[in-house]
Design a protein around this motif. Sequence first.
Motif, mmCIF file in Angstrom:
data_model
loop_
_atom_site.group_PDB
_atom_site.id
_atom_site.type_symbol
_atom_site.label_atom_id
_atom_site.label_comp_id
_atom_site.label_asym_id
_atom_site.label_seq_id
_atom_site.Cartn_x
_atom_site.Cartn_y
_atom_site.Cartn_z
ATOM 1 N N TYR A 1 0.829 -1.207 0.000
ATOM 2 C CA TYR A 1 0.000 0.000 0.000
ATOM 3 C C TYR A 1 0.869 1.265 0.000
ATOM 4 O O TYR A 1 0.538 2.255 -0.663
ATOM 5 N N GLY A 2 1.977 1.237 0.741
ATOM 6 C CA GLY A 2 2.878 2.385 0.734
ATOM 7 C C GLY A 2 3.455 2.642 -0.648
ATOM 8 O O GLY A 2 3.580 3.791 -1.079
ATOM 9 N N ALA A 3 3.794 1.568 -1.364
ATOM 10 C CA ALA A 3 4.329 1.722 -2.722
ATOM 11 C C ALA A 3 3.277 2.278 -3.676
ATOM 12 O O ALA A 3 3.583 3.097 -4.552
ATOM 13 N N LEU A 4 2.029 1.838 -3.515
ATOM 14 C CA LEU A 4 0.960 2.382 -4.351
ATOM 15 C C LEU A 4 0.729 3.861 -4.057
ATOM 16 O O LEU A 4 0.444 4.647 -4.969
ATOM 17 N N SER A 5 0.852 4.262 -2.799
ATOM 18 C CA SER A 5 0.737 5.681 -2.457
ATOM 19 C C SER A 5 1.843 6.488 -3.125
ATOM 20 O O SER A 5 1.614 7.601 -3.619
#
Length: 353
Positions: A126-130
Motif C-alpha cells: 500500500y505504501g508503494a501504491l501511495s
Amino acid sequence: RLHVVMLSLIKLPRVFTINQVPKVFHEDSIISGYRPPCSSATDCILSLFQLTNETLNIWTHFVPTWYFLWKLVTVVLTQSAWQDAFTWPLVILLLSCSMYPLASSCAHTFSSMSERARHICFFFDYGALSFYSLGSAITYSAYVFPDKWVNSFFHQCYIPIAVLNTVICTTLACYSRFPECQSPKFSKCLRVVAFAYPYLFDNIPLFYRVFLCVGEGCTNNDTNILHYNHIGLAFLTGFLFATHLPERLAPGSFDYIGHSHQLFHVCGILGTYMQIKAIEQDMETRRSWLLDHSIPFTFANSLGAGLLCVVLSLTIIIIYSLPLLSATTLQEKKRGKGPKKAKSARTARSPVS
C-alpha cells in the motif's frame, strides 16, 4: 537426466482449500489453491514455480518491474536527468512505477508466512501504491496540466495536497486490514476509497483537459488519445478490484487462472504503460512552452516531494507494524515460559514422589 532428478528432489509445498486455512487468508470466491498459512521463506519462493491462486498475481507484477527499471535507467543515463530538472518528475514516476509492482510481487510471495507477515507485506504494498499516486501527481503537475490551468492557484496547491493524500491513502489502506475478518465488506470499501480518492484527485487536471475543456488553452493534442487509453484501463482496473468478477459469478472456477486480481494486475500494468507513453509525449511536445510558462521545476516539487512521501509512508507502516511485532514477541515469550514452568513443576515434585 540430472535436471529430472533434481526436480524430483525438490518438494513443492502442498496447496489447501479455503476451509483449511485461517480466515485472514481467505479470498472472495476463491475456493482452492491456497498455500500453507505458515510457510517458510523457502516454501514461498518455491511456490513461484507451482500453480497456486497467487502464482500469476506474483508474475504479472514481477516481470513488468524489470521493464520499468529499464526505462528508469535509460532516462537517467541518456537524458542527463540529474543535470536537467525538467526530467526530475519523470524520474520520480518511473521510480514509483518500478517500486509498486515489485512491492506487490514480494507481498504476494511472502504473505503466506504468517498472519503477521501477511499484514506487514501488504502494508509495504500500500505504501508503494501511495508513492506511485504521488509520482503520477508530480508528472501531471509538470507536463499534463491544461494550458489555461498552468500557474493557477490550484496548480500551486496541487503537489502539497497530493503529498497529504499519500498520508491519507497509506493510513486508510493499512487500517483496512484490521477489521477484515469481522467486517470484510467494510474493509474492502475502506481500501477502495483509500486508493480511489487520490487517483480521482490526481486526475482532476487530466479529466478537465480531455473531457470538459473547450476552446483556447485546452491543450488538445495527439497525446489525448493515449490519455483516453490510460483512463479506460484505470477504470477497468478499479472495477475488477471492487467487484471480484468473474470469480464471483462462478466460485471455484477461476481459482488458478483468470480471477479478478490477476486481471486487475494486468490492466493496472497496461494502464501504467499507457500513462508513461502519454506523459513522455506531452513532455516532448510541450517542453519549450512549459519551461516558459509553468511553475519552475525544483527539487521541492519533484524529488523532494517523492522523498517526503517515502519517509511518511514508512513511518505509517512502522506505526501499524509495531503492535503486530510486539504481540507476536509476547506470544512467543508466553509459549517459551510454559514448558519451563511445567519442567520446574515436575522437578519440584520428583523428590516427593
